[in-house]
Motif scaffolding. Structure first.
Motif, PDB file in Angstrom:
ATOM      1  N   SER A 153       0.788  -1.128  -0.106  1.00  0.00           N
ATOM      2  CA  SER A 153       0.087  -0.061  -0.138  1.00  0.00           C
ATOM      3  C   SER A 153       0.826   1.397   0.036  1.00  0.00           C
ATOM      4  O   SER A 153       0.686   2.315  -0.629  1.00  0.00           O
ATOM      5  N   SER A 186      -0.982  -1.981  -5.935  1.00  0.00           N
ATOM      6  CA  SER A 186      -2.212  -2.042  -5.342  1.00  0.00           C
ATOM      7  C   SER A 186      -2.860  -3.367  -5.270  1.00  0.00           C
ATOM      8  O   SER A 186      -3.852  -3.640  -4.681  1.00  0.00           O
ATOM      9  N   CYS A 189      -2.908  -5.713  -2.777  1.00  0.00           N
ATOM     10  CA  CYS A 189      -3.497  -5.530  -1.573  1.00  0.00           C
ATOM     11  C   CYS A 189      -4.852  -6.031  -1.877  1.00  0.00           C
ATOM     12  O   CYS A 189      -5.618  -5.819  -2.548  1.00  0.00           O
ATOM     13  N   THR A 194      -7.132   1.078  -1.368  1.00  0.00           N
ATOM     14  CA  THR A 194      -5.870   1.235  -2.048  1.00  0.00           C
ATOM     15  C   THR A 194      -6.020   0.988  -3.496  1.00  0.00           C
ATOM     16  O   THR A 194      -5.369   1.610  -4.654  1.00  0.00           O
ATOM     17  N   TRP A 283      -5.259   8.417   0.163  1.00  0.00           N
ATOM     18  CA  TRP A 283      -5.766   8.213  -1.009  1.00  0.00           C
ATOM     19  C   TRP A 283      -6.640   9.169  -1.976  1.00  0.00           C
ATOM     20  O   TRP A 283      -6.552   8.964  -3.148  1.00  0.00           O
TER      21      TRP A 283
END
Length: 398
Positions: A153, A186, A189, A194, A283
């Motif tokens: 992340s 990403s 994850c 994310t 984010w």
């Protein structure tokens, strides 16, 4: 200047102004006024059409931003090396596996870099990124389990920041490579926020490159994929989802799709109401003020200058604030609308406010320089102190 670039490319392709205007689907008066230096700015959609007609990237028309703010460009070679280092190391067997991994410290450093990005201090961020990329990449390769989830992340966020800095400095290929690597990280994850954030950044890079249809498709698809249940969504989920909708709306506006742009922002407003205030997460940035400002920005992009100014008059100045770079981008759009309407004094005020909010950031935007040139041509030097201050700050000599 933009007009000079257009003239050089047009002549190289053996086209007259009339032929270029017809091929691009824009008014020949726009071409003529840009080339003569009567106009120094134009809608991004117009420039995109001209670039397509000239068979070149829009960045070829818009002189790289490093021409106006060269200092941070010194960090580009180091950033490029850091971004590509994993492949180089893998090919040469040079990976360093001895460095210590301190995820809490790395996480704090990434948070700090994110705040620097939001302030528009690219010269500082450009110096920090190479080490951050190297450390985040190493952590992602040498951890497992929950630690690896966090490391991936963080790596995605660092690559997002690299994409942002490099595109602002005119290095579009490097920006896209960074965005791709953010998406790749990403995908390691399980966290949907994310993943959605990485697509958001990729869509934004596409938009900066003038690839509006692709940007709209990517952001819209991601918004549909990650749409949360409003009654149960976390603030983080609402923020990144709303950011995707705003991003998609901006691409639609630049692609001359006003109905689509309004529809997307209307949906985004429902999420903003749910949040009640603007949020700045790792984010995304999103909230009521940002949505209201986006309506103004999109109206300007669509050529509805009266509508943009009218909408700006209804912005609630007592509510929450967005980060400096977002506030300044809104003020630039407002200044463009005011300039187009001949409201020169108001345009100078908006530009001065943008400069006050984020003095370094404004130097990276061609639009700020072009509007200042246009206003200086109308008002003249030495007749408006704020305009003279802008001219000096942007290092305009002609």
């Amino acid at each position: 200047m933009i007009g000079e670039q257009i003239a050089v490319l047009r002549r190289a392709r053996g086209m007259t102004q009339d032929q270029l205007a017809e091929t691009a689907g824009v008014s020949v008066d726009v071409i003529r006024r840009l080339e003569q230096g009567v106009r120094h700015s134009a809608r991004m959609n117009t420039l995109s059409k001209i670039a397509n007609a000239l068979a070149c990237e829009m960045s070829v028309i818009i002189v790289p931003r490093t021409t106006f703010a060269p200092e941070p460009d010194r960090g580009i070679p180091a950033i490029r090396e850091a971004i590509t280092r994993s492949t180089v190391d893998r090919l040469g067997g040079l990976a360093d596996t001895d460095a210590d991994i301190d995820l809490p410290r790395l996480s704090a450093a990434v948070d700090s870099a994110w705040q620097i990005w939001q302030r528009g201090d690219y010269s500082i961020l450009g110096r920090l990124l190479p080490d951050l990329i190297a450390e985040a990449r190493h952590a992602s390769e040498e951890t497992s389990g929950q630690d690896n989830e966090l490391a991936q992340s963080l790596l995605a966020t660092v690559f997002e920041l690299a994409a942002g800095v490099t595109v602002m400095l005119g290095n579009e290929d490097l920006a896209w490579l960074s965005a791709e690597r953010a998406v790749t990280a990403s995908e390691q994850c399980s966290d949907q926020v994310t993943r959605a954030s990485a697509v958001y950044w990729a869509a934004w890079i596409l938009r900066r490159q003038g690839r509006y249809r692709e940007s709209l498709a990517a952001a819209t698809r991601a918004a549909e994929t990650h749409e949360p249940l409003l009654t149960r969504a976390t603030p983080e989920e609402l923020t990144v989802w709303g950011g995707l909708l705003v991003n998609a709306a901006g691409a639609a506006a630049r692609n001359d799709q006003p109905t689509k742009a309004d529809e997307l922002l209307t949906v985004a407003r429902s999420a903003a109401v749910r949040l009640q205030r603007d949020r700045v997460d790792r984010w995304s940035v999103f909230g009521p003020r940002l949505v209201a400002q986006s309506f103004v920005v999109n109206a300007t992009e669509l050529g509805d200058f009266e509508g943009a100014v009218e909408r700006s008059a209804h912005l609630d100045e007592t509510g929450s604030r967005v980060p400096p770079t977002w506030e300044a981008r809104y003020l630039l759009a407002l200044a463009q609308a005011q300039t187009e309407l001949g409201r020169d004094a108001a345009a100078v005020t908006s530009l001065s406010q943008a400069r006050a909010v984020t003095p370094e950031w404004i130097r990276y935007h061609r639009l700020a320089r072009d509007l200042t040139l246009e206003l200086r041509g109308r008002i003249g030097p030495g007749r408006h102190p704020d305009l003279d201050a802008l001219t000096a700050h942007l290092q305009i000599t002609a």
